[in-house]
Write a protein that holds these residues in place. Structure first.
Motif, PDB file in Angstrom:
ATOM      1  N   ALA A 126      35.964  45.753  25.086  1.00 20.65           N
ATOM      2  CA  ALA A 126      37.240  45.031  25.148  1.00 20.65           C
ATOM      3  C   ALA A 126      38.386  45.912  24.688  1.00 20.65           C
ATOM      4  O   ALA A 126      39.475  45.892  25.269  1.00 20.65           O
ATOM      5  CB  ALA A 126      37.163  43.758  24.298  1.00 20.65           C
TER       6      ALA A 126
ATOM      7  N   HIS B 161      39.349  48.168  27.428  1.00 26.27           N
ATOM      8  CA  HIS B 161      40.053  47.447  28.485  1.00 26.27           C
ATOM      9  C   HIS B 161      41.523  47.250  28.145  1.00 26.27           C
ATOM     10  O   HIS B 161      42.395  47.427  29.012  1.00 26.27           O
ATOM     11  CB  HIS B 161      39.388  46.093  28.725  1.00 26.27           C
TER      12      HIS B 161
ATOM     13  N   ASP C 293      46.739  38.346  25.236  1.00 26.24           N
ATOM     14  CA  ASP C 293      46.056  38.684  26.482  1.00 26.24           C
ATOM     15  C   ASP C 293      44.590  38.258  26.377  1.00 26.24           C
ATOM     16  O   ASP C 293      44.039  38.162  25.270  1.00 26.24           O
ATOM     17  CB  ASP C 293      46.148  40.189  26.756  1.00 26.24           C
TER      18      ASP C 293
ATOM     19  N   TYR D 163      40.602  38.641  28.417  1.00 25.15           N
ATOM     20  CA  TYR D 163      39.768  39.355  29.382  1.00 25.15           C
ATOM     21  C   TYR D 163      38.357  38.781  29.298  1.00 25.15           C
ATOM     22  O   TYR D 163      37.792  38.668  28.215  1.00 25.15           O
ATOM     23  CB  TYR D 163      39.774  40.854  29.049  1.00 25.15           C
TER      24      TYR D 163
ATOM     25  N   TRP E 114      34.271  38.835  31.036  1.00 25.00           N
ATOM     26  CA  TRP E 114      33.313  39.496  31.907  1.00 25.00           C
ATOM     27  C   TRP E 114      31.923  38.902  31.669  1.00 25.00           C
ATOM     28  O   TRP E 114      31.658  38.299  30.630  1.00 25.00           O
ATOM     29  CB  TRP E 114      33.316  41.005  31.693  1.00 25.00           C
TER      30      TRP E 114
END
Length: 263
Positions: free
Chosen positions: A8, A11, A76, A78, A80
């Protein structure tokens, strides 16, 4: 979990700093991180696919709608997947100053908190209680299930007043010396007095602080609805104790429940 955190960070273009902090039963991992725009907190949650959804999965981001309270803001997100059986969700947040009031959910040492801190706590919960939301922390069915499962069918389970609650107000989610409130996964509508009841129950190992909490929120804890909220919280915590969490809180919780049931 460390690999998830490192992935992370890559990313988001963050540099991890310091030792990571692990959440309940290693479900999450978090760390301070540096960005070009300043210090941040990076948190990664890992869940089986069936649980990686719903209000608790998006709670921290959803809490961006709650303003006027000292809390992190998600900047933010993210997500996966891992081999089609787990989902990871990483969230970059603003960093609160200070440190947790306790290293554990249960308070085992009385914290040195200012009168201003206590005032800010009361103001924050009052403000939160009036935030409109469709999120649900606990509905009538959940309250009745928790209480009757633990205390039997004769216990009062009827909720007549509802409010927006944090839902996990324990001492490691509270910051000092300046007031701050972390971990917004579970927030939503719930019985009035849920947050006061939760903090009170997590304070029972330290009677002076427990009394401070009770006095501060007496208007909610001493009502009929407050007793229902406390029984619901106690039932939830006793179930966690059954699973191995904070065994030293079992006797104080059982004694408090007995007192409530006699009223």
């Amino acid at each position: 979990m460390r690999d998830n955190l490192a992935h992370a960070a890559d990313h988001f273009g963050l540099v991890l700093a310091g030792e990571p902090v692990y959440g309940w039963r290693l479900r999450s991992i978090g760390s301070r991180a540096y960005s070009q725009d300043g210090d941040r907190w990076l948190r990664v949650v890992s869940q089986e696919l069936e649980w990686a959804q719903g209000d608790h999965w998006t709670g921290t981001l959803d809490a961006n709608t709650v303003t006027g309270i000292a809390k992190p803001r998600v900047l933010d997100v993210y997500e996966w997947s891992e081999f089609d059986w787990r989902n990871q969700r990483a969230e970059v947040m603003t960093l609160l100053s200070g440190k947790p009031c306790s290293p554990t959910d249960v308070l085992r040492t009385d914290p040195d908190l200012s009168d201003t801190w206590w005032e800010h706590l009361a103001q924050a919960l009052d403000q939160l209680s009036r935030v409109p939301t469709s999120r649900v922390n606990a509905d009538q069915a959940k309250v009745a299930e928790r209480i009757t499962e633990r205390f039997g069918p004769n216990a009062d389970t009827t909720v007549t007043r509802w409010e927006t609650v944090h839902g996990d107000l324990h001492w490691s989610n509270l910051f000092r010396p300046q007031f701050g409130l972390l971990d917004w996964e579970l927030w939503g509508r719930g019985p009035e007095g849920t947050d006061a009841a939760t903090l009170y129950c997590f304070s029972l190992a330290r009677p002076p602080t427990a009394e401070r909490v009770r006095a501060l929120f007496a208007d909610k804890l001493d009502s009929r609805g407050g007793r229902v909220a406390q029984l619901c919280v106690i039932a939830r915590l006793l179930r966690r104790i059954d699973g191995g969490d904070f065994p030293d809180l079992a006797d104080p919780l059982a004694a408090h429940a007995e007192t409530l049931l006699r009223r």
